[in-house]
Write a protein that holds these residues in place. Structure first.
Motif, mmCIF file in Angstrom:
data_model
loop_
_atom_site.group_PDB
_atom_site.id
_atom_site.type_symbol
_atom_site.label_atom_id
_atom_site.label_comp_id
_atom_site.label_asym_id
_atom_site.label_seq_id
_atom_site.Cartn_x
_atom_site.Cartn_y
_atom_site.Cartn_z
ATOM 1 N N TYR A 155 -3.426 12.169 -3.493
ATOM 2 C CA TYR A 155 -2.025 12.583 -3.450
ATOM 3 C C TYR A 155 -1.325 12.003 -4.683
ATOM 4 C CZ TYR A 155 -3.284 13.269 1.483
ATOM 5 O OH TYR A 155 -3.896 13.647 2.657
ATOM 6 N N PRO A 156 -1.440 12.640 -5.839
ATOM 7 C CA PRO A 156 -0.924 12.053 -7.086
ATOM 8 C C PRO A 156 0.596 12.057 -7.198
ATOM 9 C CG PRO A 156 -1.844 14.232 -7.489
ATOM 10 C CD PRO A 156 -2.182 13.893 -6.072
ATOM 11 N N GLY A 157 1.302 12.794 -6.358
ATOM 12 C CA GLY A 157 2.749 12.903 -6.488
ATOM 13 C C GLY A 157 3.545 11.686 -6.030
ATOM 14 N N PRO A 158 3.354 11.233 -4.777
ATOM 15 C CA PRO A 158 4.193 10.157 -4.244
ATOM 16 C C PRO A 158 3.817 8.770 -4.755
ATOM 17 C CG PRO A 158 2.620 10.859 -2.589
ATOM 18 C CD PRO A 158 2.451 11.791 -3.743
ATOM 19 N N GLU A 159 4.677 7.829 -4.442
ATOM 20 C CA GLU A 159 4.426 6.425 -4.740
ATOM 21 C C GLU A 159 4.065 5.732 -3.432
ATOM 22 O OE1 GLU A 159 6.863 3.557 -7.449
ATOM 23 O OE2 GLU A 159 7.816 3.530 -5.467
ATOM 24 N N PHE A 160 2.908 5.116 -3.387
ATOM 25 C CA PHE A 160 2.435 4.479 -2.165
ATOM 26 C C PHE A 160 2.715 2.981 -2.200
ATOM 27 C CE2 PHE A 160 -0.162 8.338 -2.315
ATOM 28 C CZ PHE A 160 -0.028 8.797 -1.010
ATOM 29 N N LYS A 161 3.198 2.466 -1.061
ATOM 30 C CA LYS A 161 3.439 1.034 -0.922
ATOM 31 C C LYS A 161 2.731 0.540 0.344
ATOM 32 C CE LYS A 161 7.913 0.878 -3.308
ATOM 33 N NZ LYS A 161 9.316 0.405 -3.245
ATOM 34 N N PHE A 162 1.865 -0.440 0.159
ATOM 35 C CA PHE A 162 1.104 -0.972 1.283
ATOM 36 C C PHE A 162 1.964 -1.967 2.060
ATOM 37 C CE2 PHE A 162 -2.071 -3.741 3.303
ATOM 38 C CZ PHE A 162 -2.878 -2.793 3.903
ATOM 39 N N VAL A 163 1.977 -1.834 3.385
ATOM 40 C CA VAL A 163 2.765 -2.722 4.240
ATOM 41 C C VAL A 163 1.980 -4.009 4.480
ATOM 42 C CG1 VAL A 163 3.933 -2.955 6.458
ATOM 43 C CG2 VAL A 163 3.835 -0.713 5.324
ATOM 44 N N LEU A 164 2.609 -5.130 4.130
ATOM 45 C CA LEU A 164 1.921 -6.422 4.122
ATOM 46 C C LEU A 164 2.749 -7.462 4.862
ATOM 47 C CD1 LEU A 164 -0.583 -7.910 2.657
ATOM 48 C CD2 LEU A 164 1.159 -8.682 1.034
ATOM 49 N N GLU A 193 -1.313 -4.523 -9.445
ATOM 50 C CA GLU A 193 -1.266 -3.092 -9.760
ATOM 51 C C GLU A 193 -0.680 -2.228 -8.651
ATOM 52 O OE1 GLU A 193 -5.269 -2.070 -10.731
ATOM 53 O OE2 GLU A 193 -5.406 -3.527 -12.386
ATOM 54 N N SER A 194 -0.759 -2.689 -7.403
ATOM 55 C CA SER A 194 -0.240 -1.892 -6.289
ATOM 56 C C SER A 194 1.178 -2.327 -5.929
ATOM 57 C CB SER A 194 -1.156 -2.028 -5.069
ATOM 58 O OG SER A 194 -2.395 -1.399 -5.288
ATOM 59 N N LYS A 195 1.817 -1.528 -5.099
ATOM 60 C CA LYS A 195 3.159 -1.857 -4.633
ATOM 61 C C LYS A 195 3.112 -2.139 -3.131
ATOM 62 C CE LYS A 195 5.561 0.519 -8.331
ATOM 63 N NZ LYS A 195 6.691 1.411 -8.717
ATOM 64 N N PHE A 196 4.044 -2.992 -2.675
ATOM 65 C CA PHE A 196 3.983 -3.490 -1.308
ATOM 66 C C PHE A 196 5.354 -3.500 -0.658
ATOM 67 C CE2 PHE A 196 0.532 -5.366 -3.694
ATOM 68 C CZ PHE A 196 -0.569 -5.210 -2.863
ATOM 69 N N ILE A 197 5.348 -3.310 0.658
ATOM 70 C CA ILE A 197 6.511 -3.562 1.504
ATOM 71 C C ILE A 197 6.183 -4.820 2.299
ATOM 72 C CG2 ILE A 197 7.909 -2.724 3.430
ATOM 73 C CD1 ILE A 197 7.248 0.130 2.468
ATOM 74 N N LEU A 198 6.977 -5.842 2.147
ATOM 75 C CA LEU A 198 6.673 -7.153 2.715
ATOM 76 C C LEU A 198 7.458 -7.371 4.006
ATOM 77 C CD1 LEU A 198 5.014 -9.732 2.101
ATOM 78 C CD2 LEU A 198 7.092 -10.661 1.052
ATOM 79 N N LEU A 199 6.737 -7.689 5.074
ATOM 80 C CA LEU A 199 7.352 -7.972 6.367
ATOM 81 C C LEU A 199 7.459 -9.475 6.562
ATOM 82 C CD1 LEU A 199 5.291 -5.548 8.655
ATOM 83 C CD2 LEU A 199 7.283 -5.022 7.245
ATOM 84 N N THR A 215 8.590 -5.160 -2.262
ATOM 85 C CA THR A 215 9.891 -4.859 -1.678
ATOM 86 C C THR A 215 9.951 -5.505 -0.304
ATOM 87 O OG1 THR A 215 9.998 -2.718 -2.811
ATOM 88 C CG2 THR A 215 11.475 -3.046 -0.937
ATOM 89 N N ARG A 216 10.892 -6.390 -0.134
ATOM 90 C CA ARG A 216 11.013 -7.081 1.156
ATOM 91 C C ARG A 216 11.761 -6.201 2.159
ATOM 92 N NH1 ARG A 216 13.125 -13.337 1.692
ATOM 93 N NH2 ARG A 216 12.648 -13.639 3.916
#
Length: 278
Positions: A155-164, A193-199, A215-216
């Motif tokens: 899926y090259p279009g969106p930006e993925f953020k892994f929930v951590l 290199e990856s992006k994250f949503i931080l819990l 991103t918190r």
């Protein structure tokens, strides 16, 4: 937030050979998924998710986990990510087979189906939470590094953020120590290199100098974050409390989990007699 939702992928690819599916992102192999205790098997076929044909670059939160089973805590975590505006939608990604986690005995197909049931009966049809079967047919669960790489390629279009979870920022077992077959320093590369949503996690301090790719998760102004810390292991444990004194077809203590799972998920568990022997 449920602890099991975000801490599952760092070592689950242990033992994969150099020719494992991790090294070939387009490979989809035949896998006996056993949706019931019988001999039913089929050729796994992934169903790619469609994305809106708009010009806006969508942000998709990747909430990985074993979802064994999916709980109301997982669902609240997913919807609060959307409510807080840190992602346009959230994909629940059940992991594949994990030899490093002996407690994961429920077949992939059951866990995927329960995710679909929970989403379809907990949210409106337009609410942006979906189940992603990108690990369908894999002989072994993808490492987080390979999962994020696969999502970006497919899926090259969106930006993925892994929930951590915030407990995985520093210390033993933290993000930077995670491995991936064939990738030196996979954890460090993933961190940078990856992006994250931080819990936030109770008892774990979040470093004040987080890099910009983190991103918190915070509630929107004027609201409070709604959480429900119900783990899958707690659900499994409760279903076996006092079961030796129960009678009936399923022999499971399902009253102990009623209200903690969506009703269709509980019905699926009862119908296929999941978890009652553990």
């Amino acid at each position: 937030m449920p602890a099991t939702a975000t801490r599952h992928r760092h070592s689950r690819a242990m033992g994969a050979s150099a020719s494992s599916p991790q090294e070939n992102p387009t490979r989809c192999s035949t896998n006996n998924l056993h949706p019931s205790s019988g001999d039913f098997a089929f050729r796994a076929q992934q169903a790619p998710l469609s994305l809106p044909a708009d010009t806006k670059k969508r942000v998709i939160g990747v909430l990985g986990g074993s979802f064994d089973p999916i709980t109301d805590g997982h669902l609240k975590c997913a919807c609060e990510i959307v409510h807080a505006g840190v992602a346009d939608e959230v994909w629940l990604v059940p992991c594949g087979v994990r030899p490093d986690k002996p407690s994961l005995l429920t077949p992939y197909l059951h866990r995927l189906i329960m995710c679909h049931l929970a989403i379809n009966t907990s949210f409106g049809s337009s609410f942006p939470i979906r189940a992603c079967d990108i690990e369908m047919g894999e002989e072994m669960a993808l490492s987080t590094y390979h999962l994020m790489k696969r999502l970006k390629e497919q899926y090259p279009g969106p930006e993925f953020k892994f929930v951590l979870g915030g407990d995985l920022i520093a210390g033993p077992g933290s993000l930077r120590t995670w491995d991936a077959p064939g990738v030196p320093d996979a954890g460090e590369r993933l961190y940078k290199e990856s992006k994250f949503i931080l819990l936030d996690r109770a008892g774990f301090a979040v470093p004040p100098d987080l890099p910009p790719n983190f991103t918190r998760l915070k509630a929107r102004e004027g609201t409070n974050m709604v959480t429900e810390d119900v783990s899958s292991s707690e659900i499994r444990r409760r279903m076996n409390i006092g079961k030796e004194d129960l009678t009936g077809l399923t022999q499971g203590n399902y009253q102990m989990v009623d209200g903690l799972l969506s009703p269709p998920v509980l019905a699926h568990i009862i119908r296929y007699k999941l978890y009652i022997t553990r």
